[in-house]
Design a protein around this motif. Structure first.
Motif, PDB file in Angstrom:
ATOM      1  N   PRO A  27      -8.114   7.979 -12.409  1.00 55.68           N
ATOM      2  CA  PRO A  27      -7.989   8.686 -13.771  1.00 55.68           C
ATOM      3  C   PRO A  27      -6.044   9.820 -13.671  1.00 55.68           C
ATOM      4  CG  PRO A  27      -9.750   8.145 -13.193  1.00 55.68           C
ATOM      5  CD  PRO A  27      -9.838   7.321 -12.358  1.00 55.68           C
ATOM      6  N   ALA A  28      -7.079  10.052 -12.458  1.00 58.74           N
ATOM      7  CA  ALA A  28      -6.132  11.361 -11.683  1.00 58.74           C
ATOM      8  C   ALA A  28      -4.901  11.517 -11.614  1.00 58.74           C
ATOM      9  CB  ALA A  28      -6.787  12.499 -10.780  1.00 58.74           C
ATOM     10  N   VAL A  29      -4.832   9.710 -10.927  1.00 58.36           N
ATOM     11  CA  VAL A  29      -2.739   9.936 -11.429  1.00 58.36           C
ATOM     12  C   VAL A  29      -2.940   9.262 -12.244  1.00 58.36           C
ATOM     13  CG1 VAL A  29      -1.553   7.831 -10.522  1.00 58.36           C
ATOM     14  CG2 VAL A  29      -3.719   8.660  -8.610  1.00 58.36           C
ATOM     15  N   SER A  30      -3.762   9.025 -13.342  1.00 61.66           N
ATOM     16  CA  SER A  30      -2.828   8.910 -14.323  1.00 61.66           C
ATOM     17  C   SER A  30      -2.272  10.066 -15.349  1.00 61.66           C
ATOM     18  CB  SER A  30      -3.531   7.999 -15.418  1.00 61.66           C
ATOM     19  OG  SER A  30      -3.925   7.944 -16.656  1.00 61.66           O
ATOM     20  N   ALA A  86       2.192  10.013  -0.659  1.00 60.20           N
ATOM     21  CA  ALA A  86       1.680  11.358  -0.639  1.00 60.20           C
ATOM     22  C   ALA A  86       3.016  12.239  -1.328  1.00 60.20           C
ATOM     23  CB  ALA A  86       1.413  12.295   0.859  1.00 60.20           C
ATOM     24  N   LEU A  87       3.785  12.147  -0.765  1.00 58.80           N
ATOM     25  CA  LEU A  87       5.020  12.972  -1.757  1.00 58.80           C
ATOM     26  C   LEU A  87       5.260  13.253  -3.025  1.00 58.80           C
ATOM     27  CD1 LEU A  87       6.708  13.994   2.540  1.00 58.80           C
ATOM     28  CD2 LEU A  87       5.049  15.254   0.909  1.00 58.80           C
ATOM     29  N   ALA A  88       5.405  11.971  -3.176  1.00 58.54           N
ATOM     30  CA  ALA A  88       5.237  11.381  -4.612  1.00 58.54           C
ATOM     31  C   ALA A  88       5.275  12.405  -5.779  1.00 58.54           C
ATOM     32  CB  ALA A  88       5.259  10.300  -5.400  1.00 58.54           C
ATOM     33  N   THR A  89       5.998  13.052  -6.620  1.00 56.27           N
ATOM     34  CA  THR A  89       6.423  13.692  -8.048  1.00 56.27           C
ATOM     35  C   THR A  89       6.765  12.979  -9.251  1.00 56.27           C
ATOM     36  OG1 THR A  89       8.752  13.778  -7.128  1.00 56.27           O
ATOM     37  CG2 THR A  89       6.564  15.670  -6.256  1.00 56.27           C
ATOM     38  N   ASP A  90       6.928  11.715  -8.839  1.00 52.50           N
ATOM     39  CA  ASP A  90       7.353  10.619 -10.351  1.00 52.50           C
ATOM     40  C   ASP A  90       6.115   8.903 -10.055  1.00 52.50           C
ATOM     41  OD1 ASP A  90       9.055   8.794  -9.639  1.00 52.50           O
ATOM     42  OD2 ASP A  90      10.472  10.745 -10.153  1.00 52.50           O
ATOM     43  N   TYR A  91       6.191   8.736 -10.694  1.00 53.89           N
ATOM     44  CA  TYR A  91       5.272   7.122 -10.807  1.00 53.89           C
ATOM     45  C   TYR A  91       5.862   6.126 -10.192  1.00 53.89           C
ATOM     46  CZ  TYR A  91       3.049   2.892 -12.765  1.00 53.89           C
ATOM     47  OH  TYR A  91       2.041   1.811 -12.371  1.00 53.89           O
ATOM     48  N   SER A  92       7.529   6.463  -9.780  1.00 50.87           N
ATOM     49  CA  SER A  92       8.198   5.371  -9.821  1.00 50.87           C
ATOM     50  C   SER A  92       8.573   5.474  -7.924  1.00 50.87           C
ATOM     51  CB  SER A  92       9.617   5.084  -9.774  1.00 50.87           C
ATOM     52  OG  SER A  92      10.383   7.084 -10.096  1.00 50.87           O
ATOM     53  N   VAL A  93       8.485   6.960  -7.662  1.00 54.45           N
ATOM     54  CA  VAL A  93       8.266   7.427  -5.997  1.00 54.45           C
ATOM     55  C   VAL A  93       7.436   6.922  -5.384  1.00 54.45           C
ATOM     56  CG1 VAL A  93       8.475   8.601  -3.868  1.00 54.45           C
ATOM     57  CG2 VAL A  93      10.142   8.558  -6.029  1.00 54.45           C
ATOM     58  N   LEU A  94       6.171   6.711  -6.537  1.00 53.33           N
ATOM     59  CA  LEU A  94       4.668   6.537  -5.558  1.00 53.33           C
ATOM     60  C   LEU A  94       4.222   4.949  -5.489  1.00 53.33           C
ATOM     61  CD1 LEU A  94       1.504   7.503  -4.937  1.00 53.33           C
ATOM     62  CD2 LEU A  94       1.261   7.046  -7.492  1.00 53.33           C
ATOM     63  N   ILE A  95       5.229   4.168  -6.963  1.00 56.25           N
ATOM     64  CA  ILE A  95       5.001   2.517  -6.702  1.00 56.25           C
ATOM     65  C   ILE A  95       6.105   2.622  -5.713  1.00 56.25           C
ATOM     66  CG2 ILE A  95       5.786   0.605  -7.475  1.00 56.25           C
ATOM     67  CD1 ILE A  95       4.008   0.747  -9.313  1.00 56.25           C
ATOM     68  N   VAL A  96       7.274   3.220  -5.340  1.00 60.07           N
ATOM     69  CA  VAL A  96       8.156   2.427  -3.770  1.00 60.07           C
ATOM     70  C   VAL A  96       6.866   2.689  -2.746  1.00 60.07           C
ATOM     71  CG1 VAL A  96       9.855   3.100  -2.241  1.00 60.07           C
ATOM     72  CG2 VAL A  96       9.942   3.098  -4.446  1.00 60.07           C
ATOM     73  N   GLY A  97       6.243   4.088  -2.667  1.00 60.80           N
ATOM     74  CA  GLY A  97       5.316   4.180  -1.717  1.00 60.80           C
ATOM     75  C   GLY A  97       3.727   3.358  -0.930  1.00 60.80           C
ATOM     76  N   ARG A  98       3.661   3.048  -2.630  1.00 60.97           N
ATOM     77  CA  ARG A  98       2.721   1.790  -2.712  1.00 60.97           C
ATOM     78  C   ARG A  98       2.574   0.588  -1.352  1.00 60.97           C
ATOM     79  NH1 ARG A  98      -2.152   2.312  -2.112  1.00 60.97           N
ATOM     80  NH2 ARG A  98      -2.720   0.785  -2.940  1.00 60.97           N
ATOM     81  N   VAL A  99       5.141  -0.057  -1.937  1.00 61.60           N
ATOM     82  CA  VAL A  99       5.031  -0.837  -2.271  1.00 61.60           C
ATOM     83  C   VAL A  99       5.179  -0.909  -0.349  1.00 61.60           C
ATOM     84  CG1 VAL A  99       7.329  -2.228  -1.545  1.00 61.60           C
ATOM     85  CG2 VAL A  99       5.807  -1.415  -3.635  1.00 61.60           C
ATOM     86  N   VAL A 100       5.967  -0.076   0.085  1.00 60.98           N
ATOM     87  CA  VAL A 100       6.000   0.153   1.705  1.00 60.98           C
ATOM     88  C   VAL A 100       4.909  -0.141   2.540  1.00 60.98           C
ATOM     89  CG1 VAL A 100       7.416   2.357   3.722  1.00 60.98           C
ATOM     90  CG2 VAL A 100       8.223   1.969   1.257  1.00 60.98           C
ATOM     91  N   ALA A 101       3.585   0.448   2.397  1.00 60.07           N
ATOM     92  CA  ALA A 101       2.639   0.730   2.745  1.00 60.07           C
ATOM     93  C   ALA A 101       2.262  -0.722   2.688  1.00 60.07           C
ATOM     94  CB  ALA A 101       1.696   1.300   2.250  1.00 60.07           C
ATOM     95  N   ALA A 102       2.018  -1.268   1.505  1.00 58.45           N
ATOM     96  CA  ALA A 102       1.696  -3.043   1.531  1.00 58.45           C
ATOM     97  C   ALA A 102       2.527  -3.543   2.975  1.00 58.45           C
ATOM     98  CB  ALA A 102       2.102  -3.385   0.192  1.00 58.45           C
TER      99      ALA A 102
END
Length: 181
Positions: A27-30, A86-102
């Motif tokens: 919810p906070a991300v949204s 953690a540093l993402a300021t928009d959704y697309s960068v956050l998705i990239v971070g999640r993919v790299v972490a995965a």
């Protein structure tokens, strides 16, 4: 049981927590990124799909690597992915971070399991695998409710962003490290 097995389990806990903790902050991300709750939920899907595709591919590509090097590289990759998120300021960068972490998690888990069994006699291997996967189990048990247990906020759980202030997320911070505005 060797201390190395418990260290491998701690690594599994770390990569597992990065997979599961996002569920507690959707919810906070949204709200902060101005995306639907469904789109925020795709962060978990992106991690899961990247892990599912990455694990067999990365295991094949890194099969000849020295195990310690692989484990360190995998944990570093997961950490870099989490830093990007953690540093993402928009959704697309956050998705990239999640993919790299995965991808880091996908490389770590099979390698840790193999490493745990590689230096033990056959009668101790099952227990070693159970201990390593116990790290993932604890990540599931603690990763989702971590926000409530630690009274974390989305911005606090994202580290350095909490100290920057500004933006819609500040009103959610309970620990007081970001300015109230």
């Amino acid at each position: 049981m060797s201390a190395r097995i418990y260290l491998l389990a701690a690594g599994a806990f770390a990569v597992g927590t990065s997979a599961y903790v996002v569920s507690g902050v959707l919810p906070a991300v949204s709200s902060e990124l101005h995306v639907s709750l469904t789109a925020a939920g795709q962060l978990a899907t992106a991690f899961a799909l990247s892990y599912a595709v990455g694990a067999p591919l990365l295991s094949t590509l890194t099969g000849r690597w020295e195990r310690r090097t692989l484990l360190l590289a995998a944990l570093l990759t997961a950490a870099v992915g989490n830093l990007i998120a953690a540093l993402a300021t928009d959704y697309s960068v956050l998705i990239v971070g999640r993919v790299v972490a995965a991808f880091g998690a996908a490389a770590y888990t099979p390698a840790a399991t193999l490493f745990a069994t590689g230096f033990l006699p056959p009668e101790e291997r099952g227990r070693a695998v159970a201990v390593v996967f116990g790290g993932l189990t604890f990540a599931l048990v603690l990763g989702v409710p971590a926000r409530q247990l630690a009274r974390w906020d989305y911005r606090l759980s994202r580290g350095v962003r909490a100290d920057r202030g500004g933006g819609r997320g500040d009103r959610h911070c309970r620990a007081g490290s970001a300015s109230q505005g």
